[in-house]
Design a protein around this motif. Structure first.
Motif, PDB file in Angstrom:
ATOM      1  N   VAL A  11      37.655  49.020  43.026  1.00 30.88           N
ATOM      2  CA  VAL A  11      38.702  49.250  42.023  1.00 30.88           C
ATOM      3  C   VAL A  11      39.140  47.900  41.445  1.00 30.88           C
ATOM      4  N   ALA A  12      39.277  46.890  42.298  1.00 28.42           N
ATOM      5  CA  ALA A  12      39.620  45.544  41.831  1.00 28.42           C
ATOM      6  C   ALA A  12      38.543  45.015  40.888  1.00 28.42           C
ATOM      7  N   ASP A  13      37.285  45.223  41.240  1.00 27.26           N
ATOM      8  CA  ASP A  13      36.176  44.797  40.378  1.00 27.26           C
ATOM      9  C   ASP A  13      36.227  45.517  39.030  1.00 27.26           C
ATOM     10  N   GLY A  19      39.489  44.186  32.214  1.00 26.14           N
ATOM     11  CA  GLY A  19      40.148  43.010  31.648  1.00 26.14           C
ATOM     12  C   GLY A  19      39.207  42.211  30.764  1.00 26.14           C
ATOM     13  N   ASP A  20      37.969  42.056  31.210  1.00 26.50           N
ATOM     14  CA  ASP A  20      36.973  41.338  30.401  1.00 26.50           C
ATOM     15  C   ASP A  20      36.732  42.040  29.067  1.00 26.50           C
ATOM     16  N   SER A  38      43.999  43.559  39.298  1.00 28.60           N
ATOM     17  CA  SER A  38      42.887  43.145  40.152  1.00 28.60           C
ATOM     18  C   SER A  38      43.369  42.160  41.217  1.00 28.60           C
ATOM     19  N   LEU A  39      44.173  41.189  40.806  1.00 29.35           N
ATOM     20  CA  LEU A  39      44.699  40.210  41.763  1.00 29.35           C
ATOM     21  C   LEU A  39      45.576  40.890  42.801  1.00 29.35           C
ATOM     22  N   GLN A  40      46.430  41.815  42.375  1.00 29.14           N
ATOM     23  CA  GLN A  40      47.284  42.544  43.321  1.00 29.14           C
ATOM     24  C   GLN A  40      46.457  43.271  44.379  1.00 29.14           C
ATOM     25  N   ILE A  41      45.429  43.961  43.923  1.00 35.24           N
ATOM     26  CA  ILE A  41      44.571  44.697  44.853  1.00 35.24           C
ATOM     27  C   ILE A  41      43.891  43.727  45.816  1.00 35.24           C
ATOM     28  N   ARG A  42      43.364  42.657  45.266  1.00 38.52           N
ATOM     29  CA  ARG A  42      42.660  41.683  46.100  1.00 38.52           C
ATOM     30  C   ARG A  42      43.598  41.010  47.092  1.00 38.52           C
ATOM     31  N   GLN A  43      44.826  40.744  46.679  1.00 37.77           N
ATOM     32  CA  GLN A  43      45.782  40.154  47.623  1.00 37.77           C
ATOM     33  C   GLN A  43      46.175  41.149  48.710  1.00 37.77           C
ATOM     34  N   THR A  44      46.203  42.428  48.364  1.00 32.66           N
ATOM     35  CA  THR A  44      46.468  43.454  49.369  1.00 32.66           C
ATOM     36  C   THR A  44      45.344  43.477  50.404  1.00 32.66           C
ATOM     37  N   ILE A  45      44.122  43.341  49.928  1.00 29.58           N
ATOM     38  CA  ILE A  45      42.958  43.382  50.818  1.00 29.58           C
ATOM     39  C   ILE A  45      42.807  42.089  51.615  1.00 29.58           C
TER      40      ILE A  45
END
Length: 121
Positions: A11-13, A19-20, A38-45
């Motif tokens: 989902v982050a990807d 975004g791109d 994306s950053l929020q999801i990645r920081q959660t992970i």
């Protein structure tokens, strides 16, 4: 999201890819929303950069930060913060990947483009 859950790496990807697409269409506000999600999801992970203070962060978080910084450089009110965000992302990448990696070269390319965008030669 409905299949994988809101905090799945795919989902982050997908948020990065969306975004791109928005960025390429010059919809910078929408692009930034997707990059931040994306950053929020990645920081959660993977944790925040504070969680990784000794390790320097996670490369995927760094890549999201670089994209956020890139978008911020299109707004004169946030262009300085955008360049700093890109720099923090580069530092995070170097600390996790080492100096001689392709993502770092691309990140420096983004930093150069940001300087050009903001006319800082």
């Amino acid at each position: 999201e409905s299949t994988l859950g809101k905090t799945h790496p795919s989902v982050a990807d997908s948020m990065m890819n969306m975004g791109d697409l928005e960025y390429d269409q010059r919809h910078y506000d929408k692009a930034q929303e997707h990059y931040e999600k994306s950053l929020q999801i990645r920081q959660t992970i993977f944790g925040t950069s504070e969680d990784y203070a000794k390790a320097g962060g996670h490369p995927d978080c760094a890549l999201s930060m670089i994209q956020i910084g890139k978008v911020m450089c299109h707004n004169s009110a946030t262009e300085k913060e955008g360049i700093e965000t890109i720099r923090r992302g580069i530092i995070m990448l170097i600390s996790t990947l080492g100096k001689n990696k392709e993502p770092i070269a691309k990140a420096f390319q983004e930093l150069g483009a940001a300087y050009e965008q903001t006319e800082q030669y």
